[in-house]
Design a protein around this motif. Structure first.
Motif, PDB file in Angstrom:
ATOM      1  N   VAL A  39      51.898  33.970 -40.107  1.00 40.99           N
ATOM      2  CA  VAL A  39      51.617  33.461 -38.332  1.00 40.99           C
ATOM      3  C   VAL A  39      50.860  32.891 -37.676  1.00 40.99           C
ATOM      4  CG1 VAL A  39      52.106  35.492 -36.967  1.00 40.99           C
ATOM      5  CG2 VAL A  39      52.909  36.116 -38.359  1.00 40.99           C
ATOM      6  N   LEU A  40      50.054  33.310 -38.496  1.00 40.81           N
ATOM      7  CA  LEU A  40      48.553  32.608 -37.979  1.00 40.81           C
ATOM      8  C   LEU A  40      48.833  30.526 -37.779  1.00 40.81           C
ATOM      9  CD1 LEU A  40      46.015  31.956 -36.223  1.00 40.81           C
ATOM     10  CD2 LEU A  40      45.094  32.901 -38.139  1.00 40.81           C
ATOM     11  N   LEU A  41      49.488  30.462 -39.230  1.00 44.38           N
ATOM     12  CA  LEU A  41      49.978  29.296 -39.117  1.00 44.38           C
ATOM     13  C   LEU A  41      50.626  28.274 -38.443  1.00 44.38           C
ATOM     14  CD1 LEU A  41      49.203  26.946 -41.061  1.00 44.38           C
ATOM     15  CD2 LEU A  41      50.282  27.482 -42.928  1.00 44.38           C
ATOM     16  N   PHE A  42      51.895  28.828 -38.065  1.00 47.97           N
ATOM     17  CA  PHE A  42      53.012  29.463 -37.112  1.00 47.97           C
ATOM     18  C   PHE A  42      52.152  28.759 -35.558  1.00 47.97           C
ATOM     19  CE2 PHE A  42      56.010  30.438 -33.520  1.00 47.97           C
ATOM     20  CZ  PHE A  42      56.808  29.548 -33.741  1.00 47.97           C
ATOM     21  N   LEU A  43      51.517  29.895 -35.314  1.00 52.18           N
ATOM     22  CA  LEU A  43      51.170  29.480 -34.294  1.00 52.18           C
ATOM     23  C   LEU A  43      49.778  28.630 -33.783  1.00 52.18           C
ATOM     24  CD1 LEU A  43      50.023  33.543 -33.295  1.00 52.18           C
ATOM     25  CD2 LEU A  43      51.782  32.209 -32.570  1.00 52.18           C
ATOM     26  N   ASP A  81      49.075  42.959 -43.578  1.00 50.76           N
ATOM     27  CA  ASP A  81      49.035  42.375 -44.171  1.00 50.76           C
ATOM     28  C   ASP A  81      48.897  41.431 -44.467  1.00 50.76           C
ATOM     29  OD1 ASP A  81      50.542  41.160 -46.743  1.00 50.76           O
ATOM     30  OD2 ASP A  81      52.854  41.189 -45.764  1.00 50.76           O
ATOM     31  N   PRO A  82      47.889  40.585 -45.768  1.00 46.60           N
ATOM     32  CA  PRO A  82      47.731  39.233 -45.310  1.00 46.60           C
ATOM     33  C   PRO A  82      48.427  37.290 -45.365  1.00 46.60           C
ATOM     34  CG  PRO A  82      46.568  40.187 -47.412  1.00 46.60           C
ATOM     35  CD  PRO A  82      46.919  41.254 -46.610  1.00 46.60           C
ATOM     36  N   ILE A  83      49.096  38.362 -46.260  1.00 42.91           N
ATOM     37  CA  ILE A  83      50.330  37.379 -46.487  1.00 42.91           C
ATOM     38  C   ILE A  83      51.324  36.631 -44.940  1.00 42.91           C
ATOM     39  CG2 ILE A  83      52.936  36.336 -47.342  1.00 42.91           C
ATOM     40  CD1 ILE A  83      51.355  37.789 -50.261  1.00 42.91           C
ATOM     41  N   THR A  84      50.978  37.995 -44.104  1.00 45.21           N
ATOM     42  CA  THR A  84      51.896  38.005 -42.895  1.00 45.21           C
ATOM     43  C   THR A  84      51.070  37.095 -41.762  1.00 45.21           C
ATOM     44  OG1 THR A  84      53.669  39.191 -43.427  1.00 45.21           O
ATOM     45  CG2 THR A  84      53.375  39.247 -40.625  1.00 45.21           C
ATOM     46  N   LEU A 115      45.018  25.068 -42.723  1.00 52.98           N
ATOM     47  CA  LEU A 115      44.996  25.372 -43.654  1.00 52.98           C
ATOM     48  C   LEU A 115      44.084  26.831 -43.769  1.00 52.98           C
ATOM     49  CD1 LEU A 115      47.419  23.701 -46.453  1.00 52.98           C
ATOM     50  CD2 LEU A 115      48.388  25.536 -45.343  1.00 52.98           C
ATOM     51  N   VAL A 116      42.565  25.378 -43.740  1.00 55.27           N
ATOM     52  CA  VAL A 116      41.274  26.150 -44.184  1.00 55.27           C
ATOM     53  C   VAL A 116      41.071  26.641 -43.142  1.00 55.27           C
ATOM     54  CG1 VAL A 116      38.551  25.049 -44.007  1.00 55.27           C
ATOM     55  CG2 VAL A 116      40.661  23.477 -44.928  1.00 55.27           C
ATOM     56  N   MET A 117      41.266  26.495 -42.127  1.00 58.59           N
ATOM     57  CA  MET A 117      41.120  27.440 -40.133  1.00 58.59           C
ATOM     58  C   MET A 117      41.833  29.179 -41.003  1.00 58.59           C
ATOM     59  SD  MET A 117      41.351  24.493 -37.816  1.00 58.59           S
ATOM     60  CE  MET A 117      41.855  26.505 -35.921  1.00 58.59           C
ATOM     61  N   VAL A 118      42.930  29.182 -41.780  1.00 63.10           N
ATOM     62  CA  VAL A 118      43.442  30.316 -41.880  1.00 63.10           C
ATOM     63  C   VAL A 118      43.095  31.454 -42.825  1.00 63.10           C
ATOM     64  CG1 VAL A 118      45.661  31.451 -43.005  1.00 63.10           C
ATOM     65  CG2 VAL A 118      46.030  29.609 -40.451  1.00 63.10           C
ATOM     66  N   TRP A 119      43.026  30.058 -43.884  1.00 63.05           N
ATOM     67  CA  TRP A 119      41.705  31.137 -44.966  1.00 63.05           C
ATOM     68  C   TRP A 119      40.641  31.537 -44.649  1.00 63.05           C
ATOM     69  CZ3 TRP A 119      36.324  28.946 -46.918  1.00 63.05           C
ATOM     70  CH2 TRP A 119      36.525  29.843 -47.785  1.00 63.05           C
TER      71      TRP A 119
END
Length: 126
Positions: A10-14, A3-6, A118-122
């Motif tokens: 999770v990555l943003l939290f980390l 799931d890309p949202i999860t 945010l850019v890194m996650v994207w």
């Protein structure tokens, strides 16, 4: 994690947890001195700490190693320059923690780092 949202959350939290420790618990006196100088070993180390932490988060999330290294290296450069900008601004204005200008600069610095995440996650979304 399919799931890309999860994955993104999770990555943003980390990345934000890493940021908390790297910016507020693991900075050494060398990292905090002379922030307005461009060639600054402490800032190189500080940005490197962020990059290593991000690399760990990216790998834990299953991002391919080559992409994870590339993203972490870009973050290293971006983090270095954001902090340099804040250091130069702080030297120029002379604002201290008792002045509103200090907190505005601090807020912009932190927002730029969060927008970087945010850019890194994207960039690594599956």
């Amino acid at each position: 994690m399919a799931d890309p949202i999860t994955f993104a959350l999770v990555l943003l939290f980390l990345l934000q947890a890493k940021h908390l420790f790297a910016d507020f618990y693991l900075q050494t006196p060398r990292m905090l001195r002379d922030r307005g100088r461009y060639v600054h070993l402490g800032r190189l180390q500080h940005a490197g700490l962020h990059a290593v932490g991000s690399l760990i988060a990216l790998v834990l999330m299953g991002v391919p190693m080559g992409l994870a290294i590339a993203v972490a290296l870009v973050e290293w450069a971006v983090h270095f320059h954001i902090d340099f900008g804040k250091g130069r601004w702080s030297d120029h204005t002379g604002h201290g923690p008792h002045q509103a200008g200090y907190w505005r600069a601090f807020g912009v610095d932190q927002a730029l780092h969060q927008w970087t995440y945010l850019v890194m996650v994207w960039a690594v979304l599956p």
